[in-house]
Write a protein that holds these residues in place. Structure first.
Motif, mmCIF file in Angstrom:
data_model
loop_
_atom_site.group_PDB
_atom_site.id
_atom_site.type_symbol
_atom_site.label_atom_id
_atom_site.label_comp_id
_atom_site.label_asym_id
_atom_site.label_seq_id
_atom_site.Cartn_x
_atom_site.Cartn_y
_atom_site.Cartn_z
ATOM 1 N N ALA A 146 0.938 -1.125 0.118
ATOM 2 C CA ALA A 146 0.266 0.258 0.192
ATOM 3 C C ALA A 146 1.255 0.939 0.227
ATOM 4 O O ALA A 146 0.622 1.839 -0.902
ATOM 5 C CB ALA A 146 -0.845 0.110 1.139
ATOM 6 N N GLN A 147 2.168 1.582 0.622
ATOM 7 C CA GLN A 147 3.100 2.695 0.993
ATOM 8 C C GLN A 147 3.397 2.970 -0.223
ATOM 9 O O GLN A 147 3.768 3.536 -1.006
ATOM 10 C CB GLN A 147 3.762 2.116 1.903
ATOM 11 C CG GLN A 147 2.792 2.521 3.238
ATOM 12 C CD GLN A 147 4.332 2.136 4.352
ATOM 13 O OE1 GLN A 147 5.292 1.758 3.611
ATOM 14 N NE2 GLN A 147 4.111 2.101 5.753
ATOM 15 N N ARG A 148 3.997 1.084 -1.128
ATOM 16 C CA ARG A 148 4.232 1.824 -2.555
ATOM 17 C C ARG A 148 3.144 1.986 -3.516
ATOM 18 O O ARG A 148 4.063 3.043 -4.375
ATOM 19 C CB ARG A 148 5.032 0.420 -3.040
ATOM 20 C CG ARG A 148 6.891 -0.668 -2.290
ATOM 21 C CD ARG A 148 6.520 -1.820 -2.944
ATOM 22 N NE ARG A 148 6.743 -2.253 -3.947
ATOM 23 C CZ ARG A 148 6.285 -3.112 -4.815
ATOM 24 N NH1 ARG A 148 6.978 -4.019 -3.697
ATOM 25 N NH2 ARG A 148 6.644 -3.231 -5.839
ATOM 26 N N GLU A 180 1.845 7.003 -6.749
ATOM 27 C CA GLU A 180 1.591 7.758 -6.751
ATOM 28 C C GLU A 180 2.062 9.351 -6.690
ATOM 29 O O GLU A 180 1.474 10.320 -7.826
ATOM 30 C CB GLU A 180 -0.055 7.633 -6.561
ATOM 31 C CG GLU A 180 -1.037 7.390 -6.867
ATOM 32 C CD GLU A 180 -2.096 6.661 -5.947
ATOM 33 O OE1 GLU A 180 -2.663 7.781 -5.063
ATOM 34 O OE2 GLU A 180 -2.814 5.314 -6.318
ATOM 35 N N GLU A 181 2.757 9.741 -5.895
ATOM 36 C CA GLU A 181 3.260 11.029 -5.731
ATOM 37 C C GLU A 181 4.602 11.115 -6.290
ATOM 38 O O GLU A 181 4.903 12.770 -6.271
ATOM 39 C CB GLU A 181 4.053 10.648 -4.000
ATOM 40 C CG GLU A 181 2.931 11.094 -3.094
ATOM 41 C CD GLU A 181 3.687 10.250 -1.397
ATOM 42 O OE1 GLU A 181 4.810 10.261 -1.444
ATOM 43 O OE2 GLU A 181 2.585 10.592 -0.351
ATOM 44 N N MET A 205 4.881 9.888 -9.509
ATOM 45 C CA MET A 205 3.857 10.783 -10.888
ATOM 46 C C MET A 205 3.401 11.508 -11.227
ATOM 47 O O MET A 205 3.409 12.593 -11.529
ATOM 48 C CB MET A 205 2.631 9.421 -11.372
ATOM 49 C CG MET A 205 2.836 8.044 -11.826
ATOM 50 S SD MET A 205 3.673 7.678 -12.819
ATOM 51 C CE MET A 205 3.009 8.330 -14.789
ATOM 52 N N THR A 206 2.636 12.640 -9.754
ATOM 53 C CA THR A 206 2.151 13.616 -9.519
ATOM 54 C C THR A 206 3.171 14.352 -9.796
ATOM 55 O O THR A 206 3.426 15.642 -10.261
ATOM 56 C CB THR A 206 1.273 13.734 -8.334
ATOM 57 O OG1 THR A 206 0.629 13.167 -7.719
ATOM 58 C CG2 THR A 206 1.062 15.297 -7.803
ATOM 59 N N SER A 207 4.591 14.009 -8.832
ATOM 60 C CA SER A 207 5.729 15.206 -9.221
ATOM 61 C C SER A 207 6.285 15.018 -10.048
ATOM 62 O O SER A 207 6.474 15.869 -11.124
ATOM 63 C CB SER A 207 6.518 14.563 -7.871
ATOM 64 O OG SER A 207 8.107 14.771 -8.537
ATOM 65 N N LEU A 208 6.429 14.044 -11.505
ATOM 66 C CA LEU A 208 6.939 13.871 -12.338
ATOM 67 C C LEU A 208 6.760 14.850 -13.382
ATOM 68 O O LEU A 208 6.508 15.469 -14.786
ATOM 69 C CB LEU A 208 6.816 12.598 -13.011
ATOM 70 C CG LEU A 208 8.172 11.882 -12.190
ATOM 71 C CD1 LEU A 208 8.368 10.621 -12.895
ATOM 72 C CD2 LEU A 208 9.962 12.414 -12.838
#
Length: 228
Positions: A150-152, A157-158, A160-163
């Protein structure tokens, strides 16, 4: 200014490259279940990438501090701060990946012991209490693995958002550079046009003044010296 913009783009690209390499290595560590020596080598590669990333972020901050305009300096410093936060997030992910890898290695070793016992390599009688403890350990390990997964997913997701944010920032900066280049070229054409017009006006004024003086001299000559 153009040289500084090129340095900013190069530095940004290298930061993104090291960030992607670190995330790939963290993923390899998370999924690793082999011997300890290879895991040590993977961690050494991660340390090297973090060192290079830290140096590039420092270079990026130095470029930001050298900007003349306060707005440009603030914008670049904000980007640098975002890169530092992303680096800290990767360091946290790195620690979690090592924990997950250790858990996987332990599970593999336990499974090997269980298989060895079932094949008769080492026979021993298992009590009900031992089976209950083993079942409890396996259940706890499965729950821990579920939490890790779940953490992975959340980290992915974080990432992908940052990229996406970084890509959007680079695209917007590129559009601003194109707009500035068009404005400068248009201004240069206008200045050239006005310079040519000013030269033409000066030449016409000079010719008109010469004609006027010639006319005055001619009139004076006819009136004062009619015999010449």
């Amino acid at each position: 200014m153009a040289s500084s913009d090129v340095h900013v783009r190069i530095c940004e690209q290298e930061i993104l490259k090291y960030d992607i390499e670190i995330k790939a290595l963290i993923q390899d560590i998370t999924e690793y279940t082999g011997p300890q020596n290879k895991l040590t080598a993977l961690n050494a590669d991660v340390k090297t990438c973090f060192h290079k990333l830290r140096l590039r972020i420092q270079d990026f901050e130095q470029i930001a501090m050298e900007q003349d305009k306060a707005s440009e300096k603030q914008a670049l410093m904000s980007l640098a701060e975002g890169h530092r936060k992303q680096m800290l997030s990767n360091q946290t992910g790195w620690r979690k990946a090592n924990l997950a890898s250790k858990l996987s290695v332990d599970n593999v070793e336990k499974q090997a012991l269980l298989n060895g016992a079932s094949s008769g390599v080492k026979q021993r009688k298992t009590t009900k209490e031992g089976l209950a403890q083993t079942t409890s350990d396996i259940t706890e390990n499965l729950m821990s693995i579920g939490r890790m997964m779940a953490q992975r997913v959340e980290q992915s997701e974080e990432t992908m958002t940052s990229l996406a944010t970084s890509s959007r920032t680079i695209q917007e900066t590129n559009e601003e550079f194109k707009a500035m280049t068009g404005t400068i070229q248009h201004g240069r054409k206008l200045i050239t046009k006005y310079n040519r017009r000013e030269l033409t006006d000066k030449l016409l004024i000079f010719l008109a003044l010469a004609l006027f003086l010639a006319t005055v001299l001619y009139i004076l000559k006819k009136r004062l010296f009619p015999f010449l």
